[in-house]
Motif scaffolding. Structure first.
Motif, PDB file in Angstrom:
ATOM      1  N   SER A  96       0.785  -1.480  -0.252  1.00  0.00           N
ATOM      2  CA  SER A  96       0.197  -0.063   0.465  1.00  0.00           C
ATOM      3  C   SER A  96       1.489   1.182  -0.107  1.00  0.00           C
ATOM      4  O   SER A  96       0.801   2.437  -0.418  1.00  0.00           O
ATOM      5  N   VAL A  97       1.862   1.024   0.549  1.00  0.00           N
ATOM      6  CA  VAL A  97       2.625   2.440   0.984  1.00  0.00           C
ATOM      7  C   VAL A  97       4.457   1.951   0.524  1.00  0.00           C
ATOM      8  O   VAL A  97       4.866   0.853   1.568  1.00  0.00           O
ATOM      9  N   LYS A 121       1.585   9.069   8.187  1.00  0.00           N
ATOM     10  CA  LYS A 121       0.440   8.330   8.600  1.00  0.00           C
ATOM     11  C   LYS A 121      -0.438   9.788   8.903  1.00  0.00           C
ATOM     12  O   LYS A 121      -2.034   9.072   9.181  1.00  0.00           O
ATOM     13  N   TRP A 127      -8.011   7.290   2.777  1.00  0.00           N
ATOM     14  CA  TRP A 127      -8.697   6.052   3.369  1.00  0.00           C
ATOM     15  C   TRP A 127      -8.933   5.225   4.112  1.00  0.00           C
ATOM     16  O   TRP A 127      -8.715   4.665   1.614  1.00  0.00           O
ATOM     17  N   LYS A 128      -9.194   4.402   4.602  1.00  0.00           N
ATOM     18  CA  LYS A 128      -8.756   3.210   4.645  1.00  0.00           C
ATOM     19  C   LYS A 128     -10.067   2.064   4.816  1.00  0.00           C
ATOM     20  O   LYS A 128     -11.016   2.238   5.846  1.00  0.00           O
ATOM     21  N   LEU A 140     -11.996   2.673   8.142  1.00  0.00           N
ATOM     22  CA  LEU A 140     -11.258   2.870   9.313  1.00  0.00           C
ATOM     23  C   LEU A 140     -11.336   4.783   9.809  1.00  0.00           C
ATOM     24  O   LEU A 140     -11.004   5.400   9.189  1.00  0.00           O
ATOM     25  N   PRO A 141     -10.847   4.387  11.515  1.00  0.00           N
ATOM     26  CA  PRO A 141     -11.576   6.155  11.761  1.00  0.00           C
ATOM     27  C   PRO A 141      -9.784   6.522  11.388  1.00  0.00           C
ATOM     28  O   PRO A 141      -8.485   6.085  11.209  1.00  0.00           O
ATOM     29  N   GLY A 142      -9.309   8.114  11.953  1.00  0.00           N
ATOM     30  CA  GLY A 142      -7.641   8.107  11.243  1.00  0.00           C
ATOM     31  C   GLY A 142      -7.651   9.143  12.009  1.00  0.00           C
ATOM     32  O   GLY A 142      -8.119   9.730  13.203  1.00  0.00           O
ATOM     33  N   CYS A 164      -5.145   4.205  13.541  1.00  0.00           N
ATOM     34  CA  CYS A 164      -5.925   3.956  11.782  1.00  0.00           C
ATOM     35  C   CYS A 164      -6.105   2.808  11.325  1.00  0.00           C
ATOM     36  O   CYS A 164      -5.859   2.022  10.494  1.00  0.00           O
ATOM     37  N   THR A 166      -3.063   0.089  10.245  1.00  0.00           N
ATOM     38  CA  THR A 166      -2.176  -0.238   9.798  1.00  0.00           C
ATOM     39  C   THR A 166      -0.789   0.118   9.948  1.00  0.00           C
ATOM     40  O   THR A 166      -0.140   0.538   9.630  1.00  0.00           O
TER      41      THR A 166
END
Lengths: 168, 83
Positions: A96-97, A121, A127-128, A140-142, A164, A166
């Motif tokens: 993903s990154v 991050k 947004w996931k 997911l919250p962030g 968040c 991950t």
């Protein structure tokens, strides 16, 4: 792909390539390359995860990646940087990154790479949406950007708060 | 009173409502008022998420006092979780 004086950033729907990241920062004057590879894991808070959809504001994300790398370059000017984020759906194990930082010595390489992932991050407009084995899914919250709308003078560069989901 | 049309793109958790919506607000409205109009359009269930979100154009996050005086394409950014 955006390029700027020792910095390459990318937001893409194509698979992220570790060799591309490594090659982007290769420099005969730099003796160390540090990389961070974020991948989708198969669990979160006790739930079995099958994949994640990454929703991305593409133009702002590319701008912010460049901004973060320029900040790193201001602190570690001899380093070279590559930072990329995936956009779209990834199965477990998908990248993903991807961040690479090369520097004359390992300390700058480690520190600059760490700086970039922690800022990503907290700041990158991504947004996931997690997908679970039972067919359900959830955003997911962030980290709220409300403080950033007043000014960019965030008070610290502390590590991601951990909400968040991950933290590779 | 002159009004302007805001095309608002929605991201992340806002997508459960829709992917984009159109708002009509008085010309010269600050971003804070546009955020308030967005909250009204989405309903009370979205209130907390709207409060935790920011408004951006394609270049930057806009401060609450930033004035919109023409038709614009903006985005609402809920709390982020990149990586």
């Amino acid at each position: 792909m955006q390029n700027d004086n020792g910095i390459q950033v990318l937001v893409t729907k194509d698979p992220l390539d570790v060799r591309q990241a490594c090659a982007a920062v290769a420099d005969p004057a730099n003796g160390g390359i540090d990389m961070f590879v974020g991948v989708v894991r198969d669990n979160h808070l006790g739930q079995s995860v099958t994949g994640i959809t990454y929703d991305v504001h593409e133009t702002l994300a590319a701008e912010e990646l460049m901004k973060i790398c320029r900040e790193a370059q201001g602190i570690w000017p001899q380093a070279k940087y590559f930072a990329a984020h995936y956009q779209g759906y990834l199965d477990v194990g998908g990248i993903s990154v991807l961040i690479a930082a090369s520097a004359p010595h390992r300390e700058e390489a480690f520190e600059s790479c760490r700086y970039i992932i922690e800022e990503i991050k907290k700041r990158l407009p991504v947004w996931k949406k997690e997908h679970y084995i039972d067919g359900e899914s959830a955003w997911l919250p962030g980290h709220s950007l409300v403080s950033a709308e007043e000014d960019d003078d965030d008070d610290d560069h502390a590590a991601c708060c951990g909400r968040c989901g991950t933290h590779g | 009173m002159k009004t302007v049309t805001i095309t608002m793109r929605l991201y992340g958790a806002f997508r459960k409502y829709q992917d984009s919506l159109t708002l009509s607000v008085p010309a010269g409205s600050p971003v804070a008022a546009i955020k308030e109009a967005l909250g009204k359009a989405l309903g009370p269930q979205a209130k907390d998420l709207v409060m935790d979100s920011v408004i951006a154009d394609d270049r930057a996050i806009l401060p609450p006092g930033f004035v919109i005086d023409r038709d614009s394409s903006l985005s609402v950014l809920p709390p982020v979780c990149g990586g």
